[in-house]
Design a protein around this motif. Structure first.
Motif, PDB file in Angstrom:
ATOM      1  N   GLY A 270       0.806  -1.209   0.000  1.00 42.01           N
ATOM      2  CA  GLY A 270       0.000   0.000   0.000  1.00 42.01           C
ATOM      3  C   GLY A 270       0.841   1.261   0.000  1.00 42.01           C
ATOM      4  N   ALA A 271       1.915   1.275   0.785  1.00 39.03           N
ATOM      5  CA  ALA A 271       2.800   2.440   0.821  1.00 39.03           C
ATOM      6  C   ALA A 271       3.465   2.669  -0.533  1.00 39.03           C
ATOM      7  CB  ALA A 271       3.855   2.253   1.915  1.00 39.03           C
ATOM      8  N   TYR A 272       3.873   1.587  -1.180  1.00 43.63           N
ATOM      9  CA  TYR A 272       4.514   1.702  -2.487  1.00 43.63           C
ATOM     10  C   TYR A 272       3.542   2.259  -3.526  1.00 43.63           C
ATOM     11  CZ  TYR A 272       6.444   0.318  -6.992  1.00 43.63           C
ATOM     12  OH  TYR A 272       6.888   0.327  -8.296  1.00 43.63           O
ATOM     13  N   LEU A 273       2.342   1.708  -3.595  1.00 42.18           N
ATOM     14  CA  LEU A 273       1.357   2.181  -4.577  1.00 42.18           C
ATOM     15  C   LEU A 273       0.954   3.624  -4.303  1.00 42.18           C
ATOM     16  CD1 LEU A 273      -0.945  -0.975  -4.836  1.00 42.18           C
ATOM     17  CD2 LEU A 273       0.787  -0.198  -6.483  1.00 42.18           C
ATOM     18  N   CYS A 274       0.846   3.967  -3.015  1.00 44.52           N
ATOM     19  CA  CYS A 274       0.487   5.336  -2.649  1.00 44.52           C
ATOM     20  C   CYS A 274       1.549   6.330  -3.093  1.00 44.52           C
ATOM     21  CB  CYS A 274       0.267   5.405  -1.142  1.00 44.52           C
ATOM     22  SG  CYS A 274       0.020   7.069  -0.499  1.00 44.52           S
ATOM     23  N   ASP A 275       2.816   6.058  -2.756  1.00 43.91           N
ATOM     24  CA  ASP A 275       3.903   6.980  -3.078  1.00 43.91           C
ATOM     25  C   ASP A 275       4.177   7.054  -4.572  1.00 43.91           C
ATOM     26  OD1 ASP A 275       4.169   7.546  -0.437  1.00 43.91           O
ATOM     27  OD2 ASP A 275       5.936   6.305  -0.107  1.00 43.91           O
ATOM     28  N   THR A 276       3.945   5.958  -5.287  1.00 46.65           N
ATOM     29  CA  THR A 276       4.351   5.882  -6.677  1.00 46.65           C
ATOM     30  C   THR A 276       3.249   6.294  -7.653  1.00 46.65           C
ATOM     31  OG1 THR A 276       5.788   4.034  -6.066  1.00 46.65           O
ATOM     32  CG2 THR A 276       5.422   4.399  -8.414  1.00 46.65           C
ATOM     33  N   TYR A 277       2.006   5.916  -7.365  1.00 43.90           N
ATOM     34  CA  TYR A 277       0.961   6.090  -8.373  1.00 43.90           C
ATOM     35  C   TYR A 277      -0.240   6.913  -7.916  1.00 43.90           C
ATOM     36  CZ  TYR A 277       3.461   2.223 -10.589  1.00 43.90           C
ATOM     37  OH  TYR A 277       4.435   1.432 -11.147  1.00 43.90           O
ATOM     38  N   PHE A 278      -0.827   6.606  -6.776  1.00 44.88           N
ATOM     39  CA  PHE A 278      -2.165   7.093  -6.477  1.00 44.88           C
ATOM     40  C   PHE A 278      -2.224   8.301  -5.550  1.00 44.88           C
ATOM     41  CE2 PHE A 278      -2.721   2.379  -7.068  1.00 44.88           C
ATOM     42  CZ  PHE A 278      -3.212   2.477  -8.367  1.00 44.88           C
TER      43      PHE A 278
ATOM     44  N   ARG B 211      -3.580   1.816   6.775  1.00 46.29           N
ATOM     45  CA  ARG B 211      -2.588   1.904   7.851  1.00 46.29           C
ATOM     46  C   ARG B 211      -1.371   2.752   7.510  1.00 46.29           C
ATOM     47  NH1 ARG B 211      -2.691  -4.340  10.263  1.00 46.29           N
ATOM     48  NH2 ARG B 211      -4.894  -4.286  10.887  1.00 46.29           N
ATOM     49  N   PRO B 212      -0.766   2.651   6.313  1.00 42.62           N
ATOM     50  CA  PRO B 212       0.417   3.484   6.059  1.00 42.62           C
ATOM     51  C   PRO B 212       0.092   4.913   5.638  1.00 42.62           C
ATOM     52  CG  PRO B 212       0.018   2.066   4.179  1.00 42.62           C
ATOM     53  CD  PRO B 212      -1.013   1.694   5.209  1.00 42.62           C
ATOM     54  N   CYS B 213      -1.188   5.228   5.388  1.00 43.38           N
ATOM     55  CA  CYS B 213      -1.528   6.530   4.803  1.00 43.38           C
ATOM     56  C   CYS B 213      -2.354   7.432   5.704  1.00 43.38           C
ATOM     57  CB  CYS B 213      -2.301   6.325   3.493  1.00 43.38           C
ATOM     58  SG  CYS B 213      -1.416   5.415   2.217  1.00 43.38           S
ATOM     59  N   ASN B 214      -3.129   6.856   6.656  1.00 37.93           N
ATOM     60  CA  ASN B 214      -4.105   7.692   7.359  1.00 37.93           C
ATOM     61  C   ASN B 214      -3.476   8.778   8.211  1.00 37.93           C
ATOM     62  OD1 ASN B 214      -3.086   5.828   9.177  1.00 37.93           O
ATOM     63  ND2 ASN B 214      -5.076   5.044   9.830  1.00 37.93           N
TER      64      ASN B 214
ATOM     65  N   TYR C 218      12.584   3.405  13.208  1.00 40.57           N
ATOM     66  CA  TYR C 218      12.464   3.493  11.750  1.00 40.57           C
ATOM     67  C   TYR C 218      12.278   4.936  11.300  1.00 40.57           C
ATOM     68  CZ  TYR C 218      11.699  -1.526  12.263  1.00 40.57           C
ATOM     69  OH  TYR C 218      11.828  -2.854  12.585  1.00 40.57           O
ATOM     70  N   TYR C 219      11.519   5.707  12.088  1.00 42.88           N
ATOM     71  CA  TYR C 219      11.290   7.102  11.714  1.00 42.88           C
ATOM     72  C   TYR C 219      12.595   7.896  11.700  1.00 42.88           C
ATOM     73  CZ  TYR C 219       9.443  11.868  11.778  1.00 42.88           C
ATOM     74  OH  TYR C 219       9.183  13.177  11.479  1.00 42.88           O
TER      75      TYR C 219
ATOM     76  N   ILE D  99       7.955   4.317   3.677  1.00 43.76           N
ATOM     77  CA  ILE D  99       8.351   2.909   3.634  1.00 43.76           C
ATOM     78  C   ILE D  99       8.757   2.442   5.025  1.00 43.76           C
ATOM     79  CG2 ILE D  99       9.967   1.245   2.655  1.00 43.76           C
ATOM     80  CD1 ILE D  99       7.993   2.276   0.635  1.00 43.76           C
ATOM     81  N   GLY D 100       9.511   3.285   5.725  1.00 42.82           N
ATOM     82  CA  GLY D 100       9.925   2.935   7.078  1.00 42.82           C
ATOM     83  C   GLY D 100       8.733   2.755   8.001  1.00 42.82           C
ATOM     84  N   GLY D 101       7.677   3.564   7.788  1.00 44.56           N
ATOM     85  CA  GLY D 101       6.483   3.441   8.608  1.00 44.56           C
ATOM     86  C   GLY D 101       5.798   2.099   8.455  1.00 44.56           C
TER      87      GLY D 101
END
Length: 574
Positions: free
Chosen positions: A77-85, A153-156, A481-482, A492-494
């Motif tokens: 989800g984090a990858y798709l969010c940062d890269t595309y959507f 979870r990775p975006c909210n 990670y932060y 990604i770290g999140g």
């Protein structure tokens, strides 16, 4: 308009931060989403064993796989969010998916054809399991919830922070306030789900109890989309994982070259001026990656000499050090997987312990088995402010460290508490089983297993230890990670904590299956028998505790080897 400390181009639209005006939509969405998600998953173990008639082994493995996959999906989800959507589209799609999943799960309870016939205590030996299509419908609902969790979870949290201007004092204050509100919604959701929702599910009606989270998730979607016109929607900027891949590929292509003795003076060290990452000093670990910055005759630079024209052949030393930061994290992260596999026991087998213990409070009220796990969260909630406001100032005066102690020391303390939790769990289970075998029972549960007169309140110490352990180790990993990931990789770290939880859940399933198959002999019960009184769950707890000891030893080695970002050669436990 001021934006991120840089001048905004004329053709770029002006960003209007609504801040506090958006808070009702964001907090309403977060509260309902957490209530829906936690309300569905918290009592899932009991639902699978009592309504779907699965064995404790089958139910435990399915819950662990479900939780693990939901956590692992956050990386995707984090990858798709940062890269595309971007965060808005990802959250919108994920919220709808979660609602559909919860609706399907609620239907499995409400529609008789979607679950097997009820298995009463008098029919313990002739229970009918779910059919293939009934399981397929249930798993499809869980799959939709997994998709939703992977996006939410990775975006909210980041999406909420996006609504405030980070370049103004009021914006900074409201960002801090939002973190507090966000944590409060999680606290509120946990308390309500583990008490009210679980009670309705266990003692009133599974249909109503699972319909409540689905309805709450519907309201979460409504809150989210109601604020669409006034949200700040940050466009995706691409994944930073490409830079990691470029360094690894460039180093591999130049693997036969000799590494210079003074890298910063002789290697390529140009980076884009707009990089948000902090400057890093050179470290001697992973020296083979320094070869990615060796300039050869085949390498070409841009006309102004600022950047390499082919980053897959030549990377700057700054980018190389950023990749080293990521690689150094992996051994520490690996120890978290084994740690979490131990902690998962308190959300699975501790519930089974409660179900076969005396759960009465007063004459008429019986605490639902899953509700005991709220003690874990209460312990964490109580301990964190005590640690932050009392313990840290005392430690700070003695250690002169801003946080009282290093992050890795904090993580290590939590791992020790997890080992203690397993030992206490084994002792309590041994006493519970001995009481059940020696004294008259309080009747039978829905599976025909004898309920011990041993009070379920004796489970509170192990659950409290689990909560305190989380307050140190899981919170420590989030902070770790932060701070240790490069700034442009924090999304990604999140997700790393969630991915570690995912693999820990999978490892727990493997341990359960392995111990069950190994200890089940001809005519003898498994240690993890359906009836805990016939098994030896205490032995299983001790084995998990032993794995925790071995994992702790590995962690100490990794922590001593670790170098904090930006500290050069300083060792981590110092």
């Amino acid at each position: 308009m001021e934006m991120g400390g840089a001048n905004v181009k004329k053709d770029e639209p002006e960003i209007k931060y609504r801040g506090i005006k958006v808070m009702p939509f964001i907090i309403g969405n977060e509260t309902c989403e957490k209530l829906g998600t936690i309300g569905t998953s918290t009592n899932l173990l009991v639902y699978l064993t009592t309504v779907f008639n699965l064995s404790s082994i089958q139910a435990t493995n399915l819950v662990n796989i479900f939780n693990g996959t939901a956590n692992f999906a956050t990386l995707i989800g984090a990858y798709l969010c940062d890269t595309y959507f971007g965060r808005y589209k990802t959250l919108g799609f994920a919220s709808i998916a979660s609602f559909l999943g919860m609706l399907m799960i609620a239907l499995t309870a409400a529609v008789s054809k979607l679950h097997p016939p009820h298995c009463g205590a008098e029919l313990a030996g002739a229970c009918v399991g779910p059919s293939a299509w009934q399981m397929a419908f249930l798993v499809s609902g869980l799959a939709f919830v997994v998709v939703g969790s992977g996006g939410i979870r990775p975006c909210n949290l980041a999406f909420g922070v996006d609504q405030f201007n980070p370049n103004t004092e009021s914006g900074k204050r409201w960002i801090t306030s939002f973190f507090n509100w966000f944590y409060m919604t999680y606290t509120f959701a946990m308390m309500v789900s583990l008490t009210v929702v679980v009670y309705v599910q266990a003692d009133v009606s599974w249909s109503i109890g699972l319909a409540i989270p689905a309805a709450l998730m519907f309201f979460s979607c409504a809150f989210f989309f109601a604020g669409t016109r006034i949200y700040v929607k940050v466009r995706p900027e691409g994944t930073p994982l490409r830079g990691v891949a470029q360094v690894l590929v460039a180093a591999f292509k130049k693997r036969k070259l000799q590494t210079p003795p003074n890298p910063w003076a002789t290697l390529y060290n140009q980076e884009p001026e707009c990089s948000i990452n902090s400057k890093l000093s050179h470290t001697d670990q992973f020296r083979c990656l320094d070869k990615a910055a060796i300039v050869t005759a085949e390498d070409k630079l841009n006309p102004d000499g600022s950047l390499a024209s082919d980053p897959w052949r030549l990377s700057g030393m700054q980018k190389v050090e950023e990749v080293k930061c990521v690689l150094r994290i992996f051994p520490i992260w690996a120890t978290f997987i084994v740690y979490y596999a131990a902690l998962v026991q308190q959300t699975t087998y501790a519930v089974f312990q409660a179900l076969q213990s005396d759960r009465r409070l007063g004459n008429n009220f019986r605490v639902p088995g899953a509700s005991y796990t709220v003690v874990t969260f209460i312990a964490m909630t109580v301990w964190i402010p005590i640690y932050d406001q009392v313990i840290i100032p005392i430690l700070r005066r003695h250690t002169k460290h801003e946080g009282g102690m290093t992050i890795l020391k904090k993580i290590g303390i939590g791992m020790v508490l997890a080992i203690a939790c397993m030992v206490v769990s084994g002792i309590v289970e041994s006493k519970r089983r001995a009481t059940a075998l020696a004294k008259p029972t309080l009747g039978l549960d829905s599976k025909g297993n004898a309920i011990s007169s041993f009070s379920a309140l004796w489970l509170l110490p192990q659950l409290a230890l689990a909560g305190m352990s989380e307050a140190f180790t899981i919170v420590g990993h989030v902070e770790f990670y932060y701070k240790q990931f490069p700034e442009n990789m924090r999304s990604i770290g999140g997700s790393f904590t969630f991915v570690g939880m995912a693999l820990g859940s999978y490892l727990c399933s493997i341990l359960v299956s392995l111990v069950d198959s190994t200890t089940k002999g001809s005519g003898s019960e498994s240690w993890l028998a359906q009836d805990l009184n016939k098994g030896r769950l205490d032995y299983y707890y001790y084995i998990v505790g032993l794995l925790g000891v071995l994992n702790m030893a590995l962690f100490l080695v990794c922590a001593k080897w670790y170098r904090y970002k930006g500290t050069g050669g300083r060792w981590a436990l110092g």
